[in-house]
Design a protein around this motif. Structure first.
Motif, PDB file in Angstrom:
ATOM      1  N   MET A  49      29.936  72.544  97.869  1.00 53.56           N
ATOM      2  CA  MET A  49      30.346  71.902  99.115  1.00 53.56           C
ATOM      3  C   MET A  49      29.276  72.041 100.183  1.00 53.56           C
ATOM      4  SD  MET A  49      34.381  72.999  99.307  1.00 53.56           S
ATOM      5  CE  MET A  49      34.649  72.283 100.915  1.00 53.56           C
ATOM      6  N   LEU A  50      28.711  73.236 100.297  1.00 44.30           N
ATOM      7  CA  LEU A  50      27.678  73.460 101.309  1.00 44.30           C
ATOM      8  C   LEU A  50      26.487  72.526 101.094  1.00 44.30           C
ATOM      9  CD1 LEU A  50      27.694  77.369 101.448  1.00 44.30           C
ATOM     10  CD2 LEU A  50      28.750  75.792 103.069  1.00 44.30           C
ATOM     11  N   GLU A  51      26.127  72.338  99.821  1.00 43.40           N
ATOM     12  CA  GLU A  51      24.954  71.522  99.512  1.00 43.40           C
ATOM     13  C   GLU A  51      25.225  70.031  99.695  1.00 43.40           C
ATOM     14  OE1 GLU A  51      22.090  70.483  95.673  1.00 43.40           O
ATOM     15  OE2 GLU A  51      23.027  72.462  95.834  1.00 43.40           O
ATOM     16  N   VAL A  52      26.293  69.541  99.100  1.00 46.01           N
ATOM     17  CA  VAL A  52      26.497  68.088  99.096  1.00 46.01           C
ATOM     18  C   VAL A  52      27.029  67.575 100.435  1.00 46.01           C
ATOM     19  CG1 VAL A  52      26.900  68.111  96.608  1.00 46.01           C
ATOM     20  CG2 VAL A  52      28.862  68.169  98.159  1.00 46.01           C
ATOM     21  N   LEU A  53      27.718  68.432 101.211  1.00 43.80           N
ATOM     22  CA  LEU A  53      28.226  68.007 102.512  1.00 43.80           C
ATOM     23  C   LEU A  53      27.224  68.281 103.629  1.00 43.80           C
ATOM     24  CD1 LEU A  53      31.929  69.245 102.192  1.00 43.80           C
ATOM     25  CD2 LEU A  53      31.104  66.884 102.002  1.00 43.80           C
ATOM     26  N   GLY A  54      26.174  69.041 103.305  1.00 41.24           N
ATOM     27  CA  GLY A  54      25.143  69.317 104.292  1.00 41.24           C
ATOM     28  C   GLY A  54      25.618  70.190 105.430  1.00 41.24           C
ATOM     29  N   ILE A  55      26.439  71.198 105.126  1.00 44.21           N
ATOM     30  CA  ILE A  55      26.956  72.095 106.157  1.00 44.21           C
ATOM     31  C   ILE A  55      26.601  73.533 105.789  1.00 44.21           C
ATOM     32  CG2 ILE A  55      28.840  70.573 106.811  1.00 44.21           C
ATOM     33  CD1 ILE A  55      30.725  72.206 105.096  1.00 44.21           C
ATOM     34  N   ASN A  56      26.759  74.449 106.766  1.00 43.90           N
ATOM     35  CA  ASN A  56      26.499  75.852 106.485  1.00 43.90           C
ATOM     36  C   ASN A  56      27.814  76.624 106.414  1.00 43.90           C
ATOM     37  OD1 ASN A  56      27.309  76.386 109.191  1.00 43.90           O
ATOM     38  ND2 ASN A  56      25.219  76.035 109.909  1.00 43.90           N
ATOM     39  N   ASN A  57      27.718  77.911 106.151  1.00 48.81           N
ATOM     40  CA  ASN A  57      28.923  78.722 105.985  1.00 48.81           C
ATOM     41  C   ASN A  57      29.756  78.782 107.261  1.00 48.81           C
ATOM     42  OD1 ASN A  57      29.098  79.970 103.232  1.00 48.81           O
ATOM     43  ND2 ASN A  57      26.998  80.557 103.731  1.00 48.81           N
ATOM     44  N   THR A  58      29.086  78.827 108.398  1.00 50.12           N
ATOM     45  CA  THR A  58      29.820  78.868 109.668  1.00 50.12           C
ATOM     46  C   THR A  58      30.630  77.590 109.865  1.00 50.12           C
ATOM     47  OG1 THR A  58      28.143  80.287 110.665  1.00 50.12           O
ATOM     48  CG2 THR A  58      29.606  79.088 112.163  1.00 50.12           C
ATOM     49  N   GLU A  59      30.001  76.451 109.597  1.00 54.54           N
ATOM     50  CA  GLU A  59      30.708  75.170 109.747  1.00 54.54           C
ATOM     51  C   GLU A  59      31.856  75.058 108.751  1.00 54.54           C
ATOM     52  OE1 GLU A  59      27.081  72.324 111.389  1.00 54.54           O
ATOM     53  OE2 GLU A  59      27.204  72.803 109.240  1.00 54.54           O
ATOM     54  N   ALA A 106      36.021  61.886  99.859  1.00 57.34           N
ATOM     55  CA  ALA A 106      35.202  61.629  98.672  1.00 57.34           C
ATOM     56  C   ALA A 106      33.933  60.854  98.986  1.00 57.34           C
ATOM     57  CB  ALA A 106      36.029  60.866  97.632  1.00 57.34           C
ATOM     58  N   ALA A 107      33.900  60.210 100.147  1.00 62.74           N
ATOM     59  CA  ALA A 107      32.684  59.504 100.556  1.00 62.74           C
ATOM     60  C   ALA A 107      31.609  60.473 101.052  1.00 62.74           C
ATOM     61  CB  ALA A 107      33.014  58.487 101.642  1.00 62.74           C
ATOM     62  N   LEU A 108      31.942  61.780 101.088  1.00 59.00           N
ATOM     63  CA  LEU A 108      31.018  62.831 101.535  1.00 59.00           C
ATOM     64  C   LEU A 108      30.470  62.525 102.926  1.00 59.00           C
ATOM     65  CD1 LEU A 108      29.030  63.386  98.193  1.00 59.00           C
ATOM     66  CD2 LEU A 108      31.242  64.348  98.908  1.00 59.00           C
ATOM     67  N   PRO A 109      31.381  62.416 103.912  1.00 65.00           N
ATOM     68  CA  PRO A 109      30.958  62.030 105.262  1.00 65.00           C
ATOM     69  C   PRO A 109      30.283  63.187 105.995  1.00 65.00           C
ATOM     70  CG  PRO A 109      33.279  62.542 105.261  1.00 65.00           C
ATOM     71  CD  PRO A 109      32.831  62.655 103.824  1.00 65.00           C
ATOM     72  N   ALA A 184      26.492  66.014  93.818  1.00 69.08           N
ATOM     73  CA  ALA A 184      27.235  65.137  94.723  1.00 69.08           C
ATOM     74  C   ALA A 184      28.206  64.250  93.950  1.00 69.08           C
ATOM     75  CB  ALA A 184      26.266  64.277  95.529  1.00 69.08           C
ATOM     76  N   ALA A 185      27.746  63.674  92.832  1.00 63.47           N
ATOM     77  CA  ALA A 185      28.616  62.821  92.024  1.00 63.47           C
ATOM     78  C   ALA A 185      29.758  63.628  91.421  1.00 63.47           C
ATOM     79  CB  ALA A 185      27.805  62.153  90.917  1.00 63.47           C
ATOM     80  N   GLY A 186      29.446  64.831  90.966  1.00 62.25           N
ATOM     81  CA  GLY A 186      30.484  65.669  90.376  1.00 62.25           C
ATOM     82  C   GLY A 186      31.550  66.046  91.385  1.00 62.25           C
ATOM     83  N   PHE A 187      31.125  66.456  92.583  1.00 60.52           N
ATOM     84  CA  PHE A 187      32.094  66.837  93.611  1.00 60.52           C
ATOM     85  C   PHE A 187      32.894  65.627  94.066  1.00 60.52           C
ATOM     86  CE2 PHE A 187      33.245  67.841  98.063  1.00 60.52           C
ATOM     87  CZ  PHE A 187      34.027  68.953  97.814  1.00 60.52           C
ATOM     88  N   ARG A 188      32.242  64.468  94.181  1.00 60.42           N
ATOM     89  CA  ARG A 188      32.946  63.249  94.566  1.00 60.42           C
ATOM     90  C   ARG A 188      34.039  62.920  93.554  1.00 60.42           C
ATOM     91  NH1 ARG A 188      28.933  60.073  94.364  1.00 60.42           N
ATOM     92  NH2 ARG A 188      28.322  60.241  96.561  1.00 60.42           N
ATOM     93  N   ASP A 189      33.742  63.069  92.264  1.00 62.93           N
ATOM     94  CA  ASP A 189      34.731  62.780  91.225  1.00 62.93           C
ATOM     95  C   ASP A 189      35.936  63.719  91.340  1.00 62.93           C
ATOM     96  OD1 ASP A 189      33.125  60.783  90.286  1.00 62.93           O
ATOM     97  OD2 ASP A 189      32.425  61.873  88.507  1.00 62.93           O
TER      98      ASP A 189
END
Length: 429
Positions: A49-59, A106-109, A184-189
């Protein structure tokens, strides 16, 4: 006293047919099993999630803080709402709303959109779903079926979650390793699978419960919420049920520490072995929940709950004492027994509400009050656990923590015994 609350016209509908009720229960189980996992994907996919959503642990922490806060503030309004809108309509809205939010997810906004999505999840799974689900199960279950219906709700939900989690990880592995499509594709699925599950179950539940709704004759009187609240707060049985759930929920949260105890207790178990044992415990949820519910209907929900709490306390005491005995096999047996009893407790503690004489038209409000007290450990017990384990490293911290939980179990058993005495006195009065 229960007689303070005047039922009024209330809900006068007779129970639907057995076939309709069991179909509704099955769909509610599917709903409860499908709607929550999409919120807690971090349990399995946090790094992804951190990688594909582009967020850090705090967020990520902020997202879950929003979710937890929304649940806490939703318990009472959720019950109020379930008394004013048909629970089945709230359940349908919750499933469809969660599914649509899941499609957006799922669109990984971006992070701003994620904040909106998690606020939405708080509404669709807290405000409109929680009390409505419990109230609907209570309404479709006969007086002699409360134990099995609530047992099937909790045990069946656990089974659905386990099956969906297995399918989700299979999808993730297929996308990331077999197809080589990337994280990203795996998490989206995975997110899409849960979102579609919510939408499908929502439509199915709407169609299946439509016929039953047409046959209902519900006359809802205008009620004074403040007066109803005051009246409910004066019912001792409501407070006793809240105390029982408060104690029983402690036991459930304690099971989160079983894996750490297995690895740090000097039993020679690896992380993989501990993970396997804890996974086996998770699969005991349908056994404990459904089995406890049927036993409750046969021998009294309160009586089975009382013995479950006492045996859970005894199991925890045994786990505390085992390092001096040094038997891994006995430890694993006690751990699995404690897990089984925990799920029986979860399957029974809402069933006892039916014995307390709360009128149907304010059952939702009662559920809200009880939930606010009963699930309060969510707000502080993880912190207590962390402080104890940090201050007393190794096995000593777990022993102190499990000792505290065992004591809470005994208090829950005493509350259950007192409830049984009160109900017996009322029955002969």
């Amino acid at each position: 006293m229960a007689s303070i609350v005047q039922p009024g016209p209330g809900l006068t509908a007779a129970l639907p047919s057995a076939r309709s009720r069991y179909l509704q229960l099955a769909l509610i189980v599917l709903a409860a099993g499908a709607i929550y996992p999409i919120l807690y994907l971090r349990q399995v996919y946090q790094t992804t999630m951190l990688e594909v959503l582009g967020i850090n642990n705090t967020e990520l922490g902020v997202l879950y803080s929003i979710l937890g806060t929304s649940f806490l503030v939703s318990y009472l309004p959720s019950g109020w709402l379930a008394d004013r809108i048909q629970p089945r309509l709230l359940i349908i809205f919750s499933l469809l709303g969660t599914g649509l939010l899941g499609l957006w997810y799922a669109a990984l906004p971006g992070y701003t959109a994620l904040l909106v999505i998690y606020c939405g999840f708080g509404i669709t799974t807290g405000l409109t779903f929680w009390a409505a689900t419990l109230k609907q199960v209570k309404l479709i279950a006969g007086h002699s079926e409360q134990g099995r219906f609530f047992g099937v709700l909790d045990g069946g939900r656990g089974l659905v979650e386990a099956v969906l989690a297995s399918l989700a990880i299979a999808l993730f592995v297929y996308a990331t390793e077999t197809r080589g499509a990337g994280l990203a594709a795996g998490f989206r699925d995975v997110v899409l699978m849960y979102a579609v599950a919510c939408l499908v179950v929502g439509v199915a539940y709407g169609l299946a419960s439509r016929g039953a709704a047409r046959g209902e004759r519900q006359v809802r009187a205008k009620r004074d919420t403040i007066a109803d609240l005051k009246a409910l707060l004066r019912i001792p049985e409501v407070w006793l049920v809240a105390a029982i759930i408060f104690c029983g929920y402690h036991v459930f949260l304690a099971t989160y520490s079983f894996s750490g105890y297995l690895q740090e207790g000097g039993f020679g178990l690896s992380a993989a072995a501990a993970g396997f044992i804890v996974t086996v415990k998770l699969w005991l949820r349908p056994v404990g929940g459904i089995g406890g519910g049927f036993l409750g209907d046969r021998f009294s929900n309160s009586r089975v709950l009382l013995w479950s709490l006492l045996l859970a306390a005894a199991s925890l005491v045994g786990m505390i004492a085992l390092p001096g005995i040094g038997s891994s096999a006995v430890l694993i047996g006690l751990l699995l027994l404690a897990g089984l009893l925990t799920y029986a407790i979860r399957g029974l503690y809402w069933a006892i509400l039916d014995e307390c004489g709360v009128p149907a038209e304010i059952t939702g409000l009662a559920i809200g009050i009880i939930s606010l007290v009963g699930y309060a450990p969510d707000t502080y017990l993880p912190i207590v656990n962390g402080i104890i384990v940090d201050r007393y490293p190794g096995i000593a911290g777990y022993q102190i923590y499990f000792g505290y939980i065992a004591a809470i179990c005994v208090l829950g058993a005493l509350a259950t015994a007192w409830l049984m005495i009160r109900l017996k006195r009322k029955a002969v009065a």
